[in-house]
Design a protein around this motif. Structure first.
Motif, PDB file in Angstrom:
ATOM      1  N   GLN A   1      75.433  73.936  -9.084  1.00  0.00           N
ATOM      2  CA  GLN A   1      74.406  74.623  -8.300  1.00  0.00           C
ATOM      3  C   GLN A   1      74.852  76.041  -7.982  1.00  0.00           C
ATOM      4  OE1 GLN A   1      74.246  72.001  -4.899  1.00  0.00           O
ATOM      5  NE2 GLN A   1      72.550  70.845  -5.766  1.00  0.00           N
ATOM      6  N   ASP A   2      73.867  76.928  -7.766  1.00  0.00           N
ATOM      7  CA  ASP A   2      74.197  78.288  -7.351  1.00  0.00           C
ATOM      8  C   ASP A   2      74.277  78.354  -5.828  1.00  0.00           C
ATOM      9  OD1 ASP A   2      71.572  78.418  -6.383  1.00  0.00           O
ATOM     10  OD2 ASP A   2      70.866  79.741  -7.976  1.00  0.00           O
ATOM     11  N   ALA A   3      74.433  79.551  -5.276  1.00  0.00           N
ATOM     12  CA  ALA A   3      74.606  79.733  -3.827  1.00  0.00           C
ATOM     13  C   ALA A   3      73.393  79.274  -3.029  1.00  0.00           C
ATOM     14  CB  ALA A   3      74.911  81.188  -3.524  1.00  0.00           C
ATOM     15  N   THR A   4      72.224  79.202  -3.674  1.00  0.00           N
ATOM     16  CA  THR A   4      71.012  78.754  -2.967  1.00  0.00           C
ATOM     17  C   THR A   4      70.752  77.263  -3.178  1.00  0.00           C
ATOM     18  OG1 THR A   4      69.524  79.227  -4.814  1.00  0.00           O
ATOM     19  CG2 THR A   4      69.979  81.046  -3.271  1.00  0.00           C
ATOM     20  N   SER A   5      71.703  76.560  -3.778  1.00  0.00           N
ATOM     21  CA  SER A   5      71.623  75.121  -4.087  1.00  0.00           C
ATOM     22  C   SER A   5      70.635  74.808  -5.211  1.00  0.00           C
ATOM     23  CB  SER A   5      71.286  74.294  -2.841  1.00  0.00           C
ATOM     24  OG  SER A   5      72.321  74.414  -1.896  1.00  0.00           O
ATOM     25  N   ALA A   6      70.262  75.813  -5.992  1.00  0.00           N
ATOM     26  CA  ALA A   6      69.412  75.574  -7.157  1.00  0.00           C
ATOM     27  C   ALA A   6      70.283  75.090  -8.312  1.00  0.00           C
ATOM     28  CB  ALA A   6      68.688  76.855  -7.550  1.00  0.00           C
ATOM     29  N   ALA A   7      69.772  74.141  -9.067  1.00  0.00           N
ATOM     30  CA  ALA A   7      70.507  73.604 -10.220  1.00  0.00           C
ATOM     31  C   ALA A   7      70.705  74.683 -11.276  1.00  0.00           C
ATOM     32  CB  ALA A   7      69.736  72.435 -10.816  1.00  0.00           C
ATOM     33  N   ILE A   8      71.843  74.621 -11.961  1.00  0.00           N
ATOM     34  CA  ILE A   8      72.124  75.543 -13.061  1.00  0.00           C
ATOM     35  C   ILE A   8      72.110  74.732 -14.357  1.00  0.00           C
ATOM     36  CG2 ILE A   8      73.756  77.172 -14.063  1.00  0.00           C
ATOM     37  CD1 ILE A   8      74.866  77.633 -11.259  1.00  0.00           C
ATOM     38  N   PRO A   9      70.983  74.766 -15.091  1.00  0.00           N
ATOM     39  CA  PRO A   9      70.921  74.033 -16.360  1.00  0.00           C
ATOM     40  C   PRO A   9      71.715  74.754 -17.448  1.00  0.00           C
ATOM     41  CG  PRO A   9      68.860  75.203 -15.971  1.00  0.00           C
ATOM     42  CD  PRO A   9      69.733  75.413 -14.756  1.00  0.00           C
ATOM     43  N   ALA A  10      72.135  74.009 -18.447  1.00  0.00           N
ATOM     44  CA  ALA A  10      72.852  74.539 -19.608  1.00  0.00           C
ATOM     45  C   ALA A  10      74.137  75.276 -19.233  1.00  0.00           C
ATOM     46  CB  ALA A  10      71.940  75.436 -20.445  1.00  0.00           C
ATOM     47  N   CYS A  11      74.769  74.859 -18.146  1.00  0.00           N
ATOM     48  CA  CYS A  11      76.048  75.436 -17.736  1.00  0.00           C
ATOM     49  C   CYS A  11      77.153  74.783 -18.570  1.00  0.00           C
ATOM     50  CB  CYS A  11      76.287  75.182 -16.254  1.00  0.00           C
ATOM     51  SG  CYS A  11      77.847  75.840 -15.642  1.00  0.00           S
ATOM     52  N   SER A  12      78.050  75.600 -19.104  1.00  0.00           N
ATOM     53  CA  SER A  12      79.176  75.092 -19.883  1.00  0.00           C
ATOM     54  C   SER A  12      80.251  74.576 -18.923  1.00  0.00           C
ATOM     55  CB  SER A  12      79.739  76.209 -20.759  1.00  0.00           C
ATOM     56  OG  SER A  12      80.887  75.757 -21.430  1.00  0.00           O
ATOM     57  N   VAL A  13      80.691  73.334 -19.153  1.00  0.00           N
ATOM     58  CA  VAL A  13      81.718  72.710 -18.319  1.00  0.00           C
ATOM     59  C   VAL A  13      82.876  72.313 -19.230  1.00  0.00           C
ATOM     60  CG1 VAL A  13      82.243  70.834 -16.715  1.00  0.00           C
ATOM     61  CG2 VAL A  13      79.933  71.810 -16.768  1.00  0.00           C
ATOM     62  N   GLN A  14      84.088  72.750 -18.872  1.00  0.00           N
ATOM     63  CA  GLN A  14      85.269  72.449 -19.672  1.00  0.00           C
ATOM     64  C   GLN A  14      86.349  71.864 -18.769  1.00  0.00           C
ATOM     65  OE1 GLN A  14      87.641  75.782 -21.090  1.00  0.00           O
ATOM     66  NE2 GLN A  14      88.017  74.709 -23.017  1.00  0.00           N
TER      67      GLN A  14
ATOM     68  N   LYS B   1      92.059  71.120 -14.979  1.00  0.00           N
ATOM     69  CA  LYS B   1      91.431  72.368 -14.564  1.00  0.00           C
ATOM     70  C   LYS B   1      90.023  72.329 -15.149  1.00  0.00           C
ATOM     71  CE  LYS B   1      93.395  76.188 -13.836  1.00  0.00           C
ATOM     72  NZ  LYS B   1      94.169  77.423 -13.869  1.00  0.00           N
ATOM     73  N   VAL B   2      89.024  72.359 -14.270  1.00  0.00           N
ATOM     74  CA  VAL B   2      87.635  72.285 -14.700  1.00  0.00           C
ATOM     75  C   VAL B   2      87.002  73.646 -14.468  1.00  0.00           C
ATOM     76  CG1 VAL B   2      85.442  71.055 -14.453  1.00  0.00           C
ATOM     77  CG2 VAL B   2      87.597  69.853 -14.013  1.00  0.00           C
ATOM     78  N   SER B   3      86.417  74.208 -15.537  1.00  0.00           N
ATOM     79  CA  SER B   3      85.775  75.512 -15.414  1.00  0.00           C
ATOM     80  C   SER B   3      84.287  75.400 -15.719  1.00  0.00           C
ATOM     81  CB  SER B   3      86.443  76.533 -16.337  1.00  0.00           C
ATOM     82  OG  SER B   3      86.335  76.131 -17.676  1.00  0.00           O
ATOM     83  N   PHE B   4      83.515  76.227 -15.026  1.00  0.00           N
ATOM     84  CA  PHE B   4      82.064  76.253 -15.149  1.00  0.00           C
ATOM     85  C   PHE B   4      81.649  77.677 -15.495  1.00  0.00           C
ATOM     86  CE2 PHE B   4      83.456  73.199 -12.023  1.00  0.00           C
ATOM     87  CZ  PHE B   4      82.776  72.044 -12.357  1.00  0.00           C
ATOM     88  N   SER B   5      80.864  77.845 -16.559  1.00  0.00           N
ATOM     89  CA  SER B   5      80.404  79.184 -16.915  1.00  0.00           C
ATOM     90  C   SER B   5      78.978  79.129 -17.441  1.00  0.00           C
ATOM     91  CB  SER B   5      81.335  79.829 -17.940  1.00  0.00           C
ATOM     92  OG  SER B   5      81.410  79.045 -19.104  1.00  0.00           O
ATOM     93  N   SER B   6      78.224  80.154 -17.060  1.00  0.00           N
ATOM     94  CA  SER B   6      76.834  80.267 -17.473  1.00  0.00           C
ATOM     95  C   SER B   6      76.505  81.752 -17.569  1.00  0.00           C
ATOM     96  CB  SER B   6      75.932  79.570 -16.450  1.00  0.00           C
ATOM     97  OG  SER B   6      74.592  79.583 -16.874  1.00  0.00           O
ATOM     98  N   PRO B   7      75.736  82.162 -18.571  1.00  0.00           N
ATOM     99  CA  PRO B   7      75.400  83.583 -18.703  1.00  0.00           C
ATOM    100  C   PRO B   7      74.795  84.152 -17.405  1.00  0.00           C
ATOM    101  CG  PRO B   7      74.645  82.371 -20.625  1.00  0.00           C
ATOM    102  CD  PRO B   7      75.116  81.356 -19.617  1.00  0.00           C
ATOM    103  N   GLY B   8      75.300  85.316 -17.005  1.00  0.00           N
ATOM    104  CA  GLY B   8      74.795  85.975 -15.799  1.00  0.00           C
ATOM    105  C   GLY B   8      75.406  85.466 -14.504  1.00  0.00           C
ATOM    106  N   MET B   9      76.311  84.508 -14.593  1.00  0.00           N
ATOM    107  CA  MET B   9      76.932  83.932 -13.405  1.00  0.00           C
ATOM    108  C   MET B   9      78.441  84.135 -13.483  1.00  0.00           C
ATOM    109  SD  MET B   9      74.185  82.142 -11.958  1.00  0.00           S
ATOM    110  CE  MET B   9      74.898  81.097 -10.792  1.00  0.00           C
ATOM    111  N   LYS B  10      79.099  84.224 -12.334  1.00  0.00           N
ATOM    112  CA  LYS B  10      80.545  84.344 -12.277  1.00  0.00           C
ATOM    113  C   LYS B  10      81.171  82.998 -12.657  1.00  0.00           C
ATOM    114  CE  LYS B  10      84.282  85.326  -9.044  1.00  0.00           C
ATOM    115  NZ  LYS B  10      84.636  85.569  -7.645  1.00  0.00           N
ATOM    116  N   LYS B  11      82.212  83.035 -13.511  1.00  0.00           N
ATOM    117  CA  LYS B  11      82.915  81.816 -13.910  1.00  0.00           C
ATOM    118  C   LYS B  11      83.635  81.224 -12.704  1.00  0.00           C
ATOM    119  CE  LYS B  11      86.265  80.073 -17.264  1.00  0.00           C
ATOM    120  NZ  LYS B  11      87.128  80.398 -18.394  1.00  0.00           N
TER     121      LYS B  11
END
Length: 92
Positions: A32-45, A76-86
């Motif tokens: 989720q982002d800072a407003t608690s909205a879901a982030i679809p298609a987020c890469s999780v490693q 170590k779990v990382s989350f990245s999505s275009p336009g968002m801070k990793k």
């Protein structure tokens, strides 16, 4: 005779249950982002800190993800999505 058959059947079924267990676990959650909205298609490693083995997945339309097949250890779990801070977090 019936008692012996029941004991043999119980032993066979118990053995099957033991073989079915893999010892692997899952890290899952919702991105989720800072407003608690879901982030679809987020890469999780998830990277096993001891072995360096990496498993990747992508969150679904509701932001849900599941990284399966993980054995006990520190990841170590990382989350990245275009336009968002990793973002990264360590999970033991």
């Amino acid at each position: 005779m019936i008692r012996t058959m029941l004991v043999v059947l119980a032993v066979l079924l118990a053995g099957t249950a033991i073989w079915a267990q893999s010892g692997a676990g899952t890290i899952q959650g919702t991105v989720q982002d800072a407003t608690s909205a879901a982030i679809p298609a987020c890469s999780v490693q998830a990277v096993n800190q001891a072995t360096g083995v990496s498993i990747e997945t992508t969150s679904n339309n509701e932001g849900f993800y599941a990284v399966k097949g993980l054995f006990a250890g520190s990841y170590k779990v990382s989350f990245s999505s275009p336009g968002m801070k990793k973002s990264e977090v360590t999970i033991t």
